[in-house]
Design a protein around this motif. Structure first.
Motif, PDB file in Angstrom:
ATOM      1  N   CYS A  88       1.006  -1.453   0.039  1.00 25.56           N
ATOM      2  CA  CYS A  88       0.077   0.007  -0.206  1.00 25.56           C
ATOM      3  C   CYS A  88       1.036   1.149   0.193  1.00 25.56           C
ATOM      4  O   CYS A  88       0.744   1.919  -0.924  1.00 25.56           O
TER       5      CYS A  88
ATOM      6  N   GLU B  82       1.310   4.047  -2.228  1.00 28.29           N
ATOM      7  CA  GLU B  82       0.229   5.369  -2.630  1.00 28.29           C
ATOM      8  C   GLU B  82       1.139   6.697  -2.605  1.00 28.29           C
ATOM      9  O   GLU B  82       1.483   7.200  -2.840  1.00 28.29           O
TER      10      GLU B  82
ATOM     11  N   GLY C 275       3.194   6.546  -4.910  1.00 28.35           N
ATOM     12  CA  GLY C 275       3.108   7.677  -6.914  1.00 28.35           C
ATOM     13  C   GLY C 275       4.111   5.747  -7.177  1.00 28.35           C
ATOM     14  O   GLY C 275       4.854   6.705  -8.364  1.00 28.35           O
TER      15      GLY C 275
ATOM     16  N   CYS D 126      -9.757 -11.146  -7.144  1.00 34.85           N
ATOM     17  CA  CYS D 126      -8.771  -9.850  -7.259  1.00 34.85           C
ATOM     18  C   CYS D 126      -9.546  -9.033  -6.163  1.00 34.85           C
ATOM     19  O   CYS D 126     -10.762  -8.290  -6.491  1.00 34.85           O
ATOM     20  N   VAL D 127      -8.695  -8.012  -5.752  1.00 31.79           N
ATOM     21  CA  VAL D 127     -10.020  -7.213  -4.466  1.00 31.79           C
ATOM     22  C   VAL D 127      -8.850  -5.980  -4.464  1.00 31.79           C
ATOM     23  O   VAL D 127      -8.339  -5.261  -4.745  1.00 31.79           O
ATOM     24  N   PRO D 128      -9.749  -4.585  -3.822  1.00 34.72           N
ATOM     25  CA  PRO D 128      -8.969  -3.231  -4.440  1.00 34.72           C
ATOM     26  C   PRO D 128      -7.697  -3.474  -3.475  1.00 34.72           C
ATOM     27  O   PRO D 128      -6.986  -4.336  -2.286  1.00 34.72           O
ATOM     28  N   ARG D 129      -6.497  -3.012  -3.453  1.00 33.00           N
ATOM     29  CA  ARG D 129      -5.406  -3.020  -3.066  1.00 33.00           C
ATOM     30  C   ARG D 129      -5.346  -2.868  -1.437  1.00 33.00           C
ATOM     31  O   ARG D 129      -4.338  -3.855  -0.992  1.00 33.00           O
TER      32      ARG D 129
ATOM     33  N   ASP E   9      -1.634  -4.904  -7.552  1.00 32.79           N
ATOM     34  CA  ASP E   9      -3.322  -5.968  -8.989  1.00 32.79           C
ATOM     35  C   ASP E   9      -4.101  -6.062  -7.450  1.00 32.79           C
ATOM     36  O   ASP E   9      -5.809  -5.788  -7.953  1.00 32.79           O
TER      37      ASP E   9
ATOM     38  N   GLY F 283      -9.845 -12.051 -11.364  1.00 30.53           N
ATOM     39  CA  GLY F 283      -9.216 -11.411 -11.723  1.00 30.53           C
ATOM     40  C   GLY F 283      -8.451 -11.509 -13.439  1.00 30.53           C
ATOM     41  O   GLY F 283      -8.028 -10.819 -13.689  1.00 30.53           O
TER      42      GLY F 283
ATOM     43  N   ASN G 270      -9.050   7.899  -3.774  1.00 31.18           N
ATOM     44  CA  ASN G 270      -8.379   6.650  -2.698  1.00 31.18           C
ATOM     45  C   ASN G 270      -7.042   6.262  -3.341  1.00 31.18           C
ATOM     46  O   ASN G 270      -7.160   5.673  -4.833  1.00 31.18           O
ATOM     47  N   PRO G 271      -6.137   6.791  -3.161  1.00 33.30           N
ATOM     48  CA  PRO G 271      -4.633   7.387  -3.319  1.00 33.30           C
ATOM     49  C   PRO G 271      -3.944   6.256  -3.355  1.00 33.30           C
ATOM     50  O   PRO G 271      -2.882   5.344  -4.342  1.00 33.30           O
ATOM     51  N   VAL G 272      -4.587   4.372  -2.124  1.00 23.34           N
ATOM     52  CA  VAL G 272      -3.773   3.365  -2.421  1.00 23.34           C
ATOM     53  C   VAL G 272      -4.699   2.326  -3.834  1.00 23.34           C
ATOM     54  O   VAL G 272      -3.603   2.639  -4.599  1.00 23.34           O
ATOM     55  N   ASP G 273      -5.578   2.844  -3.818  1.00 25.03           N
ATOM     56  CA  ASP G 273      -6.279   2.116  -4.959  1.00 25.03           C
ATOM     57  C   ASP G 273      -6.386   3.228  -5.933  1.00 25.03           C
ATOM     58  O   ASP G 273      -6.687   2.373  -6.951  1.00 25.03           O
ATOM     59  N   ARG G 274      -5.842   3.829  -6.305  1.00 28.06           N
ATOM     60  CA  ARG G 274      -5.861   5.037  -7.213  1.00 28.06           C
ATOM     61  C   ARG G 274      -6.954   5.004  -8.231  1.00 28.06           C
ATOM     62  O   ARG G 274      -7.535   4.823  -9.305  1.00 28.06           O
TER      63      ARG G 274
ATOM     64  N   ARG H  59     -13.979  -2.012  -8.681  1.00 26.88           N
ATOM     65  CA  ARG H  59     -13.322  -1.078  -8.248  1.00 26.88           C
ATOM     66  C   ARG H  59     -12.226  -1.163  -8.423  1.00 26.88           C
ATOM     67  O   ARG H  59     -10.797  -1.105  -7.534  1.00 26.88           O
ATOM     68  N   THR H  60     -11.090  -2.854  -8.668  1.00 26.55           N
ATOM     69  CA  THR H  60     -10.053  -3.539  -8.524  1.00 26.55           C
ATOM     70  C   THR H  60      -9.366  -2.945  -9.712  1.00 26.55           C
ATOM     71  O   THR H  60      -9.581  -2.483 -10.676  1.00 26.55           O
ATOM     72  N   ALA H  61      -7.727  -3.440  -9.961  1.00 28.39           N
ATOM     73  CA  ALA H  61      -6.902  -3.137 -10.887  1.00 28.39           C
ATOM     74  C   ALA H  61      -7.674  -4.054 -12.154  1.00 28.39           C
ATOM     75  O   ALA H  61      -7.077  -3.416 -13.077  1.00 28.39           O
ATOM     76  N   LYS H  62      -7.443  -5.494 -11.826  1.00 30.75           N
ATOM     77  CA  LYS H  62      -8.040  -6.351 -12.365  1.00 30.75           C
ATOM     78  C   LYS H  62      -9.617  -6.827 -12.549  1.00 30.75           C
ATOM     79  O   LYS H  62      -9.998  -6.915 -11.318  1.00 30.75           O
TER      80      LYS H  62
ATOM     81  N   PRO I 150      -0.769   8.012 -10.994  1.00 30.27           N
ATOM     82  CA  PRO I 150       0.138   9.104 -10.316  1.00 30.27           C
ATOM     83  C   PRO I 150       0.761  10.192 -11.028  1.00 30.27           C
ATOM     84  O   PRO I 150       1.049   9.989 -12.662  1.00 30.27           O
TER      85      PRO I 150
END
Lengths: 455, 455
Positions: free
Chosen positions: A237, A241, A243, A340-343, A372, A412, B100-104, B181-184, B214
């Motif tokens: 994270c 976060e 960047g 796959c979950v939100p990171r 991911d 995912g 959300n900056p972690v999940d971008r 809302r996941t990356a994949k 970023p």
């Protein structure tokens, strides 16, 4: 049946129509566990678009279901044959038709092996990024059907983002061209994207225009050891976060680390509860690794080992590559989840998976495309032990339930096939499912294309 | 009619239901020329998902067509009202719900202004890249409906690539959630992508999960002058072939340069037949600009001017921003084409456009997102001169025919609306069109959502 074979033999060369039962059995299934497979009526191996069209016209005329196949490296049963179907294998359509370095595209047939395309692109200073673990054997057609991911997705995205246009043979044998060979284009609904991940249920991809990228510099890898998976997830994270844009950000839990150690003696302490691998292919990867190493230490890493060069980097990646083979030796069989979950929820996902393993008294190793949030919990079990197999299936399902609860998805990058049909319905809900079925009917009103997969 | 207003007033606050004809006229059309627009029966400005659902339930019950609108900055007539329709403006649903900056990711309502979202992302060190020229006024909902592009697409891609998931109110008022809302994620057909670029014809987007990146360093810009558009296009091809990744690569032809000079005295020699602007936001942009400057000189640039800092870069970009306003002063009206060709055919496209201008005795200035092969030929004409208007329309069409001939698309980023309906049919062909219409029927069986647009 005689009519079916007669029509197919009239349209295809003799060696492209296989009816030997022993050979047909070898086309029965992909690499998923617990997925039913039947015996096809015939296996066909066309080499041209016209032959594929003839197969589909025949299938439509005689109302015979068709199961399209690539290299059958899939993990969801999507390529499994059904009794009496035509297996339509695209592996003989394996030509790279064009690589254009100015337009940065490749035009390929569906049977081209992923690694073959990658190497061909490299010769032009270009790269085809999507890199599923099976990249040395899986086909581009299969990658498109599954919407495959891979290790590099955290920076370069998934297969879907590289498919610009398609030629598709429809259920009735007509040829559809979608998309474009331009960098941009918004003419009508995006049918191209609809086919990506459709698991052969909407049409047969016979040609693809793929986007390529300039080949990046070789990546430099860092390994960080943690006393807990939670600490490693905190590091993930923090890295995202702040960047950073790693070209790879992989996590192996303690169970996986120990399995790999047992198999290959990687020299990792058995107290390691999580191994994080981060890589950068930037202009100054050493500087990026130093920054990320600091974040790992701040999150509690007990050891941070940056590679000095490509050879050391390759060694560090070996551990990751051994994860699945090593976990496969724990018991006689495995089931691989793909949640796959939100990171930001990665820690909760891994913690919850460990609790599920405890509850069922099973070994479940987790490796994850951590950047991911894409986890692959590998449920290890003895397939000859009925009770253990039942518990394996239950835990496999509970892992998906946990993923949905955490705001994630049941898949995912591996797809739905037959393995996760019920779960797809649960994830999509009734309205989404109704629309998905409506789209299926629009493309395949007779339900001949890979019926019984997805939903 | 009375029934319609009664039902809408029962469901929405009084100020959200507009029937004043003078006010309604102002909701009549977007910014496209030559596109018919009618007078709506009513304009509604809902603030909640429930209100949008009530509007759609009413529309379905009474069989009244609905035209969804954002800021009406579109260039294809897609947001134009039809007689007796409900104009459904989403501009009051303008909340940023989450960053959300972690999940971008950002979660937003459809009426959020593009630039407002960008600035909010910047506060978290993040960026929402898609940047249509109208970014200070256009809405995210409109961007999604149009699948908008912009200047940064050559490096960062288009709107479609940033839309991860959607909440959509369907024609009958039901709420559909798509994506993730996941990356994949590959669970089922990609309905999210289907809505992107659908011009409000499949459902009403009421919430969007958007990917963020970023924030890159400030870009440094280089300007290169050429004696011919062909030479500038050679430079574009060389830049891309050598594996460069500019954050901007824009071209203005001689006609455009002279129009801008006339308007703002930019000090460009009138002999300049093409101005190329390249930018990099990399770790060492000066080095990248030096390499690209060399390629421009090798292609025949008469002058290469790299900016030393952000202020100089901004000055160079002024010329590009003035292109459209400057061309608008040439005659009384303009039509803006949006043809995207493979970038290797960019030279042929610009040359062919010049020939079309000559043939019709018209001024057609071309500015282009050159790195993407996306040209915007601007046809200048006197809208009170019937013959000149006819010639303008003819040349507008011939430009699209040329684009298709060169393997391109009729629209890179502006969409179809009513302006290019016939051309969409031509680009897609009968099979593609039939499937597009089938998808439309699946989502909107009563044909109430923006009927008459696209096809």
């Amino acid at each position: 049946m005689d009519d079916l074979l007669e029509r197919l033999r009239a349209a295809l060369p003799a060696e492209a129509v296989i009816t030997d039962p022993d050979v047909m059995v070898s086309y029965g299934r992909d690499m998923a566990s617990f997925c039913a497979a039947g015996l096809p009526a015939v296996v066909v191996l066309p080499r041209t678009v016209e032959q594929v069209q003839a197969v589909m016209r025949t299938a439509t005329a005689l109302r015979v279901p068709v199961v399209p196949q690539g290299a059958r490296t899939g993990l969801s049963g999507a390529a499994n044959a059904s009794d009496g179907c035509i297996v339509l294998s695209l592996v003989k359509m394996d030509r790279i038709l064009e690589i254009n370095p100015v337009d940065r595209i490749a035009v390929v047939e569906p049977g081209v092996i992923n690694a073959v395309l990658s190497r061909a692109a490299h010769e032009h200073g270009l790269d085809y990024p999507p890199d599923p673990s099976s990249w040395e054997s899986c086909t581009i057609g299969g990658n498109i059907g599954t919407a495959s991911g891979g290790l590099c997705c955290v920076k370069y995205g998934v297969t879907a983002e590289y498919v610009l246009g398609l030629d598709v043979v429809l259920a009735d044998g007509r040829l559809l061209t979608t998309g474009r060979r331009t960098a941009k284009g918004v003419a009508g609904y995006d049918l191209t994207r609809l086919f990506v991940g459709s698991e052969g249920s909407l049409g047969i991809v016979v040609k693809a225009v793929l986007g390529l990228r300039p080949r990046p510099p070789a990546q430099l890898v860092l390994a960080a050891e943690f006393d807990s998976a939670a600490a490693a997830c905190d590091a993930v994270c923090a890295i995202m976060e702040r960047g950073h844009t790693p070209s790879l950000l992989e996590l192996m839990d303690g169970t996986t680390v120990r399995a790999v150690n047992a198999m290959a003696n990687m020299g990792l302490p058995d107290t390691t509860e999580a191994l994080l691998l981060a890589a950068f292919d930037t202009a100054d990867p050493a500087a990026d690794l130093a920054a990320v190493g600091e974040l790992c230490r701040a999150a509690g890493a007990s050891e941070v080992v940056p590679a000095d060069d490509a050879a050391e980097s390759e060694l560090l990646l070996q551990a990751r590559r051994l994860a699945l083979p090593a976990l496969e030796t724990v018991r006689t069989a495995t089931m691989i989840d793909d949640v796959c979950v939100p990171r930001s929820r990665l820690g909760a996902m891994i913690e919850g998976t460990a609790a599920i393993a405890d509850k069922h008294g099973l070994t479940i190793g987790v490796c994850a495309h951590a950047g991911d949030g894409n986890t692959h919990p590998v449920v290890c079990f003895d397939h000859q032990d009925a009770d253990e197999s039942r518990r394996a299936l239950e835990s496999f399902d509970e892992i998906m339930a946990l993923g949905l609860e955490l705001g994630g998805t049941i898949t995912g990058e591996h797809g739905v096939g037959t393995l996760k049909k019920e779960w797809l319905a649960r994830e999509l809900g009734p309205v989404g499912l109704e629309l998905q079925r409506g789209i299926k009917r629009t493309f395949d009103p007779l339900n001949l294309l890979n019926p019984g997969k997805l939903f």
